[in-house]
Design a protein around this motif. Structure first.
Motif, PDB file in Angstrom:
ATOM      1  N   GLU A 311     -14.163  -9.583  11.957  1.00 39.89           N
ATOM      2  CA  GLU A 311     -13.535  -8.265  11.575  1.00 39.89           C
ATOM      3  C   GLU A 311     -14.547  -7.252  12.138  1.00 39.89           C
ATOM      4  O   GLU A 311     -13.768  -6.125  12.790  1.00 39.89           O
ATOM      5  N   ARG A 314     -14.511  -5.765  15.995  1.00 38.21           N
ATOM      6  CA  ARG A 314     -13.472  -5.124  16.405  1.00 38.21           C
ATOM      7  C   ARG A 314     -12.974  -5.623  17.622  1.00 38.21           C
ATOM      8  O   ARG A 314     -12.419  -4.787  18.458  1.00 38.21           O
ATOM      9  N   GLY A 338      -8.215 -10.767   1.100  1.00 37.93           N
ATOM     10  CA  GLY A 338      -7.368  -9.675   1.953  1.00 37.93           C
ATOM     11  C   GLY A 338      -7.828  -9.554   3.514  1.00 37.93           C
ATOM     12  O   GLY A 338      -7.225  -8.661   4.110  1.00 37.93           O
ATOM     13  N   PHE A 339      -8.635 -10.783   3.945  1.00 38.76           N
ATOM     14  CA  PHE A 339      -8.966 -10.547   5.513  1.00 38.76           C
ATOM     15  C   PHE A 339      -7.882 -10.663   6.418  1.00 38.76           C
ATOM     16  O   PHE A 339      -7.518 -10.069   7.285  1.00 38.76           O
ATOM     17  N   GLU A 341      -4.670  -9.948   5.851  1.00 38.59           N
ATOM     18  CA  GLU A 341      -3.877  -8.770   6.003  1.00 38.59           C
ATOM     19  C   GLU A 341      -4.664  -7.566   6.793  1.00 38.59           C
ATOM     20  O   GLU A 341      -3.848  -6.776   7.581  1.00 38.59           O
ATOM     21  N   ARG A 342      -5.944  -7.511   6.427  1.00 38.13           N
ATOM     22  CA  ARG A 342      -6.673  -6.551   7.197  1.00 38.13           C
ATOM     23  C   ARG A 342      -6.826  -6.451   8.806  1.00 38.13           C
ATOM     24  O   ARG A 342      -6.531  -5.638   9.552  1.00 38.13           O
ATOM     25  N   VAL A 343      -6.836  -7.639   9.006  1.00 36.59           N
ATOM     26  CA  VAL A 343      -6.969  -8.068  10.927  1.00 36.59           C
ATOM     27  C   VAL A 343      -5.560  -8.305  11.411  1.00 36.59           C
ATOM     28  O   VAL A 343      -5.629  -8.496  12.704  1.00 36.59           O
ATOM     29  N   LYS A 344      -4.637  -8.520  10.763  1.00 39.67           N
ATOM     30  CA  LYS A 344      -3.177  -8.776  11.344  1.00 39.67           C
ATOM     31  C   LYS A 344      -2.698  -8.072  12.789  1.00 39.67           C
ATOM     32  O   LYS A 344      -2.080  -8.615  13.244  1.00 39.67           O
ATOM     33  N   SER A 345      -3.289  -6.924  12.708  1.00 36.68           N
ATOM     34  CA  SER A 345      -2.812  -6.132  14.017  1.00 36.68           C
ATOM     35  C   SER A 345      -3.549  -6.608  15.036  1.00 36.68           C
ATOM     36  O   SER A 345      -3.315  -6.138  16.399  1.00 36.68           O
TER      37      SER A 345
END
Length: 480
Positions: A311, A314, A338-339, A341-345
């Motif tokens: 994460e 980047r 939350g990992f 969800e935070r990196v889904k993009s």
């Protein structure tokens, strides 16, 4: 080829997916030349194999030998991927119990086998084969450098060269005559010697390690020839050394790139479609693929630091994980809160078996964060991907030394005593390998390796030499 000229070769791999596939690929090479292969394993493992191409199916016979019951193993356990690391020795004990049914098969099958090609974990095969008049070949699935480190048969069990403590494995062996750092780091070798809290485990890991040394010693020492999955051009100094150490024929078979086989099975096609659709949207060479093979697992702390490091980097990524064997833990639940969800993009998390070669072959993939298993290294370099090295167990630390010395990878910095690493070290290593300007030469060298590891003509040349050796030294000729 006249039917009377065709060989009958028996293949008998160890019970690990990383062993089945190279043995099967070598079987296909023999079948393509018109030779007959009997591929022997246990029922559940044979079901896991990729489908044999229809044009070769009549030449490759799958022989099922049920794995005898053994203490301390679950009923379903037939492979090293079915059990945690500390139960590996029990699986080897069960594997040894296949000697009687294998003897019956070899003695009664027709036509009589010319050769048996076997793995390191069955040191009783050479004497059995010799008694039945069958030529025997040890097939090494390790690099020549790792095999040189393990040592020659004449030294493995001698008092002068005995290695019985963890410290013994952290120094370069005396039989390596040139300057080298080919040795385990303290945290790597401790995994070999670590004890378990389970009451069912008896003895010590020192005894277990010695048992493996004996397996290598007898498997190599009592063979007629050693076949090894490597290219001489990649590690000439190490290949030449094992030729000197073994004092018998050593024949390279090439690296047998698995990505030539489009019959990979076992993945969820719907999940794979989602990964491909995501990769199709990414920039060429921008994504790092992260995977650790079928046996290696990360602890909760290691998985947390890895995930947060990815994460923090980047860099877009595909992270392949599997649920730990022998526990009820769910890998997704082990990831930081939350990992996902935070990196889904810019990241994909895939749990389960994945067709690694297909994913690595996508044009968006530029790097491979790997546990340094030889199969994975071959796939990564065969597709020209820069490597980020995070060895976890077995001979993987030795492979990392080899790749470092050939400037073919960036190793994630770790504490040498306990093996710990941080999210910062992961992030820095990934960025260094993937985007930093000072590593362009490293990326270029990885791309150059595709001409060796991924060139079918190069590997066909090695396979031709392997088949020629079998034909020219077949049992019938020896008997004559």
């Amino acid at each position: 080829m006249e039917s009377g000229d065709a060989l009958h070769v028996v293949m008998f791999p160890w019970l690990g997916m990383g062993h089945f596939i190279p043995f099967l690929n070598l079987s296909k090479c023999l079948a393509q030349k018109g030779h007959h292969v009997s591929f022997i394993s246990t029922p559940r493992n044979l079901q896991r194999l990729p489908k044999i191409p229809p044009n070769l199916a009549h030449l490759i016979t799958l022989i099922s030998l049920p794995l005898p019951k053994a203490n301390h193993l679950p009923d379903h356990a037939e492979s090293s991927m079915d059990i945690p690391h500390h139960k590996q020795q029990f699986l080897k004990m069960a594997f040894d119990l296949l000697q009687p049914p294998l003897t019956t098969f070899l003695a009664t099958t027709t036509p009589a086998p010319d050769w048996i090609v076997y793995d390191y974990a069955s040191p009783w095969v050479p004497k059995l084969a010799a008694r039945l008049g069958i030529s025997r070949a040890y097939f090494s699935l390790f690099t020549a450098a790792a095999m040189a480190y393990i040592g020659p048969p004449w030294a493995l069990l001698s008092d002068e060269y005995a290695r019985t403590t963890p410290e013994d494995f952290t120094v370069v062996p005396k039989w390596i005559p040139f300057e080298s750092d080919m040795a385990y780091r303290p945290h790597e070798v401790l995994k070999i010697f670590e004890s378990s809290d389970e009451d069912e485990l008896v003895g010590s890991q020192i005894e277990a390690a010695t048992s493996d040394i004996e397996r290598f010693c007898l498997s190599i020492g009592e063979s007629d020839v050693v076949f090894i999955r490597t290219c001489v051009e990649f590690e000439p100094e190490w290949f030449n050394l094992i030729c000197e150490l073994y004092q018998k024929p050593v024949v390279p078979v090439g690296v047998l790139p698995p990505f030539w086989d489009n019959n990979e099975t076992g993945s969820d096609d719907n999940k794979l479609v989602g990964v491909k659709e995501w990769l199709d949207k990414q920039i060429v060479n921008s994504v790092v693929y992260v995977a650790f093979g079928t046996e290696s697992t990360l602890s909760q702390v290691e998985l947390t630091e890895l995930a947060l490091g990815l994460e923090q980097s980047r860099i877009p990524f595909v992270l392949v994980l599997r649920n730990p064997t022998g526990t009820t833990l769910n890998t997704i639940e082990m990831l930081p809160d939350g990992f996902v969800e935070r990196v889904k993009s810019r990241g994909v998390v895939y749990v389960g078996w994945a067709p690694q070669a297909k994913i690595l072959g996508h044009s968006a993939i530029g790097g491979f964060l790997t546990h340094c298993g030889w199969n994975s290294i071959i796939e990564g370099l065969g597709l020209g991907r820069v490597l980020i090295l995070l060895p976890l167990c077995n001979e993987q630390g030795l492979n990392a030394r080899l790749l470092n010395n050939k400037t073919l990878g960036v190793e994630v910095p770790r504490n040498e005593q306990d093996g710990s690493f941080t999210r910062d070290s992961v992030a820095d290593s990934v960025r260094l390998a993937m985007v930093k300007e000072e590593s362009e030469a490293l990326r270029e060298k990885a791309r150059e390796m595709k001409a060796l590891f991924g060139d079918k003509s190069v590997n066909d040349h090695y396979v031709d030499g392997f088949v020629r050796y079998l034909v020219e030294n077949r049992t019938s000729r020896l008997r004559a």
